[in-house]
Design a protein around this motif. Structure first.
Motif, mmCIF file in Angstrom:
data_model
loop_
_atom_site.group_PDB
_atom_site.id
_atom_site.type_symbol
_atom_site.label_atom_id
_atom_site.label_comp_id
_atom_site.label_asym_id
_atom_site.label_seq_id
_atom_site.Cartn_x
_atom_site.Cartn_y
_atom_site.Cartn_z
ATOM 1 N N UNK B 133 -11.625 16.876 59.403
ATOM 2 C CA UNK B 133 -10.799 15.675 59.208
ATOM 3 C C UNK B 133 -11.541 14.607 58.403
ATOM 4 N N UNK B 134 -12.857 14.554 58.533
ATOM 5 C CA UNK B 134 -13.632 13.611 57.712
ATOM 6 C C UNK B 134 -13.471 13.976 56.232
ATOM 7 N N UNK B 135 -13.547 15.285 55.938
ATOM 8 C CA UNK B 135 -13.318 15.743 54.559
ATOM 9 C C UNK B 135 -11.902 15.413 54.097
ATOM 10 N N UNK B 136 -10.926 15.686 54.962
ATOM 11 C CA UNK B 136 -9.522 15.427 54.607
ATOM 12 C C UNK B 136 -9.297 13.942 54.328
ATOM 13 N N UNK B 137 -9.863 13.098 55.201
ATOM 14 C CA UNK B 137 -9.691 11.652 55.031
ATOM 15 C C UNK B 137 -10.285 11.195 53.709
ATOM 16 N N UNK B 138 -11.474 11.691 53.389
ATOM 17 C CA UNK B 138 -12.090 11.294 52.128
ATOM 18 C C UNK B 138 -11.237 11.729 50.929
ATOM 19 N N UNK B 139 -10.746 12.964 50.986
ATOM 20 C CA UNK B 139 -9.961 13.482 49.864
ATOM 21 C C UNK B 139 -8.652 12.708 49.704
ATOM 22 N N UNK B 140 -7.974 12.473 50.810
ATOM 23 C CA UNK B 140 -6.704 11.730 50.771
ATOM 24 C C UNK B 140 -6.935 10.321 50.211
#
Lengths: 171, 171
Positions: B133-140
């Motif tokens: 989710x940390x990766x997803x948040x950064x990408x979003x």
């Protein structure tokens, strides 16, 4: 206690989040200021009221929906009432409470403003996300909000903005 | 033009995002107000300056990093200068420009405040996210920010807060 500093990955995610949230709020506020002369928060008040039975909601419940302090809500509602977009009424059976009710003019402003607002939200956010990212965003944000508003055991209820003791009463 | 209304899934994601961002900003601001007497934006100004060579940065570059208008930055910098936490200097070789420089006292306040701030960011956000989710948040968030600040062809450069013509000059 040893500080648990952010890793470089977390630092990147945090800065990306802060940047995106500031830019999004700026874009949303600008569009609403230009088209309706009000910031996002004021628009949200009208939008929430429009979804309620009889277009009315208790101030305490409205503050909780909006995730803001009652004093901040009172300030916004006073301005919206002055503009004729809502009115405040006493709550039936609860003299302490106070209810905000959308006026016909408020509903008309909302209906006129909604298409442009939704277009801005879509262009700024959803047009840039895949369907999977929409799911991810909802899951991430729901988890964060639940944590911060004490839906689990970690937070004390009075930490949330709308229940803070220091806020003046809205009644 | 037909309004592209949000789907119920998008509506849920949008409301979750708005709720989480308001609650997060409230939690971050409260901690910083209690421990350092300043809101998140002011802390971010000190933090960015501390990372720069000689702890100084041009006002225009600082506004871009912070994603805010120059008038908002000028207001914050004036208050921080009054508190002795930074000072404004003329930019070498550019008389129009102005540079903000962190003072020793500003650095000391930052060092004293950082552990509590990071703990709040961690407890409010990262402790609730999986590494995915940390990766997803950064990408979003990176995608949203790039779109809104005109890193692609869709936005006009003057749309971004720090380049808006209506802002007063910071020099």
């Amino acid at each position: 206690m040893t500080t648990r500093w952010l890793t470089s990955k977390e630092q990147r995610a945090w800065r990306a989040y802060v940047a995106a949230s500031l830019l999004l709020e700026d874009a949303i506020d600008r569009q609403l200021q230009q088209e309706a002369g009000m910031p996002h928060l004021y628009y949200s008040i009208l939008a929430y009221l429009s979804e309620m039975p009889e277009h009315r909601l208790r101030m305490t419940d409205l503050a909780e929906k909006l995730k803001i302090t009652r004093s901040r809500l009172t300030y916004a509602v006073t301005r919206l009432e002055k503009d004729g977009l809502l009115r405040r009424e006493n709550c039936r059976g609860d003299k302490r409470g106070s209810v905000a009710a959308l006026t016909e003019e408020g509903m008309a402003v909302l209906e006129r403003t909604a298409p442009g607002h939704v277009e801005t939200v879509r262009a700024s956010l959803f047009d840039r996300l895949t369907p999977e990212q929409v799911d991810q965003l909802e899951e991430i944000c729901t988890g964060i909000a639940q944590g911060l508003q004490g839906d689990d055991a970690q937070s004390a209820p009075e930490d949330v903005p709308w229940r803070r003791r220091s806020s003046p009463s809205c009644s």
